[in-house]
Motif scaffolding. Structure first.
Motif, mmCIF file in Angstrom:
data_model
loop_
_atom_site.group_PDB
_atom_site.id
_atom_site.type_symbol
_atom_site.label_atom_id
_atom_site.label_comp_id
_atom_site.label_asym_id
_atom_site.label_seq_id
_atom_site.Cartn_x
_atom_site.Cartn_y
_atom_site.Cartn_z
ATOM 1 N N LEU A 69 0.659 -1.727 0.029
ATOM 2 C CA LEU A 69 0.170 0.180 0.212
ATOM 3 C C LEU A 69 0.494 1.388 -0.178
ATOM 4 O O LEU A 69 0.333 2.210 -0.665
ATOM 5 N N LEU A 70 1.695 1.315 0.506
ATOM 6 C CA LEU A 70 2.717 2.384 0.575
ATOM 7 C C LEU A 70 3.538 2.951 -0.558
ATOM 8 O O LEU A 70 3.484 4.305 -0.789
ATOM 9 N N LEU A 71 4.007 1.657 -1.049
ATOM 10 C CA LEU A 71 4.742 1.925 -2.113
ATOM 11 C C LEU A 71 3.166 2.420 -3.236
ATOM 12 O O LEU A 71 3.648 3.735 -3.858
ATOM 13 N N ASN A 72 2.230 2.123 -3.138
ATOM 14 C CA ASN A 72 1.158 3.088 -4.382
ATOM 15 C C ASN A 72 1.097 4.466 -3.902
ATOM 16 O O ASN A 72 0.704 5.733 -4.625
ATOM 17 N N ILE A 73 0.642 4.369 -2.196
ATOM 18 C CA ILE A 73 0.154 6.080 -1.618
ATOM 19 C C ILE A 73 1.192 6.981 -2.305
ATOM 20 O O ILE A 73 1.648 7.992 -3.097
ATOM 21 N N LEU A 74 3.294 6.336 -1.694
ATOM 22 C CA LEU A 74 4.067 7.516 -2.432
ATOM 23 C C LEU A 74 3.962 7.724 -4.129
ATOM 24 O O LEU A 74 5.233 8.959 -4.018
ATOM 25 N N GLY A 79 -2.920 15.104 -3.130
ATOM 26 C CA GLY A 79 -3.837 15.737 -3.077
ATOM 27 C C GLY A 79 -5.056 15.656 -3.236
ATOM 28 O O GLY A 79 -4.706 14.186 -2.028
ATOM 29 N N PRO A 80 -6.073 15.407 -3.686
ATOM 30 C CA PRO A 80 -7.201 14.741 -2.913
ATOM 31 C C PRO A 80 -7.097 13.191 -3.069
ATOM 32 O O PRO A 80 -7.369 12.922 -2.009
ATOM 33 N N ASP A 81 -6.759 12.788 -4.037
ATOM 34 C CA ASP A 81 -6.560 11.517 -4.084
ATOM 35 C C ASP A 81 -5.788 10.427 -2.889
ATOM 36 O O ASP A 81 -6.166 9.645 -2.152
ATOM 37 N N ASN A 82 -4.375 10.863 -3.107
ATOM 38 C CA ASN A 82 -3.417 10.380 -2.330
ATOM 39 C C ASN A 82 -3.668 10.823 -0.196
ATOM 40 O O ASN A 82 -4.258 10.065 0.419
ATOM 41 N N ILE A 83 -4.770 11.766 -0.526
ATOM 42 C CA ILE A 83 -5.785 12.236 0.690
ATOM 43 C C ILE A 83 -6.969 11.461 1.251
ATOM 44 O O ILE A 83 -6.148 10.477 2.575
ATOM 45 N N GLN A 84 -7.150 10.874 0.182
ATOM 46 C CA GLN A 84 -8.347 9.874 0.731
ATOM 47 C C GLN A 84 -7.807 8.149 1.109
ATOM 48 O O GLN A 84 -8.357 7.388 2.045
ATOM 49 N N LYS A 85 -6.515 7.958 0.071
ATOM 50 C CA LYS A 85 -5.685 7.090 0.589
ATOM 51 C C LYS A 85 -5.504 6.855 1.633
ATOM 52 O O LYS A 85 -5.142 5.699 2.336
ATOM 53 N N CYS A 86 -4.833 7.518 2.232
ATOM 54 C CA CYS A 86 -4.249 7.666 3.876
ATOM 55 C C CYS A 86 -5.903 8.044 4.693
ATOM 56 O O CYS A 86 -5.384 7.080 5.743
ATOM 57 N N SER A 114 4.168 7.431 8.579
ATOM 58 C CA SER A 114 3.584 8.595 9.329
ATOM 59 C C SER A 114 4.948 9.872 8.895
ATOM 60 O O SER A 114 4.351 10.843 8.535
ATOM 61 N N GLN A 115 5.752 9.206 7.879
ATOM 62 C CA GLN A 115 6.410 10.391 7.350
ATOM 63 C C GLN A 115 5.989 10.773 6.168
ATOM 64 O O GLN A 115 6.184 11.809 6.130
ATOM 65 N N HIS A 116 5.288 9.788 5.331
ATOM 66 C CA HIS A 116 4.660 10.407 4.193
ATOM 67 C C HIS A 116 3.167 11.312 4.992
ATOM 68 O O HIS A 116 3.132 12.489 4.212
ATOM 69 N N LEU A 117 2.781 10.809 6.162
ATOM 70 C CA LEU A 117 1.640 11.811 6.870
ATOM 71 C C LEU A 117 2.199 13.625 7.140
ATOM 72 O O LEU A 117 0.945 14.337 6.285
ATOM 73 N N LEU A 118 3.228 12.956 7.405
ATOM 74 C CA LEU A 118 3.818 14.848 8.054
ATOM 75 C C LEU A 118 3.972 15.716 6.515
ATOM 76 O O LEU A 118 3.785 17.138 7.042
ATOM 77 N N GLN A 119 4.145 14.756 5.553
ATOM 78 C CA GLN A 119 5.313 15.897 4.284
ATOM 79 C C GLN A 119 3.822 16.291 3.912
ATOM 80 O O GLN A 119 3.681 17.407 2.854
#
Length: 119
Positions: A69-74, A79-86, A114-119
């Motif tokens: 999942l994280l590879l896909n999220i990264l 934007g909105p799609d990334n936020i929805q996935k997170c 968590s690092q991705h969310l902080l960015q």
């Protein structure tokens, strides 16, 4: 559960230019596979409290989240799609796992997320 995580999950990684077009077949396929894996994550964590917590965390976080999942999220543009996935991933996580953590800390398996969310 272990067999499903190890053998049934497949999320292809395509170049960003290929999946930026949401109508492309590759983009649609990748999205379906991602959401299927999120559903599996939610099902795996439902076993928390029934199956040993370390086994559930290993399957759900170390294997599903960090490996697929994280590879896909990264690779999803911010934007909105990334936020929805997170948001969907966070919604899967049992609150009980975070009760004994001190402020500003997280589970070791969630460090990269968590690092991705902080960015």
């Amino acid at each position: 559960m272990k067999k499903s995580v190890e053998e049934d999950v497949f999320i292809p990684l395509y170049p960003k230019s290929t999946v930026e077009d949401k109508s492309s077949l590759r983009s649609k396929f990748q999205e379906r596979r991602f959401w299927s894996a999120v559903k599996l994550l939610s099902n795996v964590v439902l076993w928390d409290g029934i199956v040993q917590e370390d086994k559930v965390r290993d399957l759900g976080l170390s294997k599903l989240l960090n490996r697929y999942l994280l590879l896909n999220i990264l690779n999803t543009p911010l934007g909105p799609d990334n936020i929805q996935k997170c948001n969907k991933v966070v919604a899967c996580l049992p609150e009980r796992w975070f009760q004994d953590l001190k402020g500003g800390s997280t589970l070791p398996e969630l460090r990269n997320f968590s690092q991705h969310l902080l960015q």
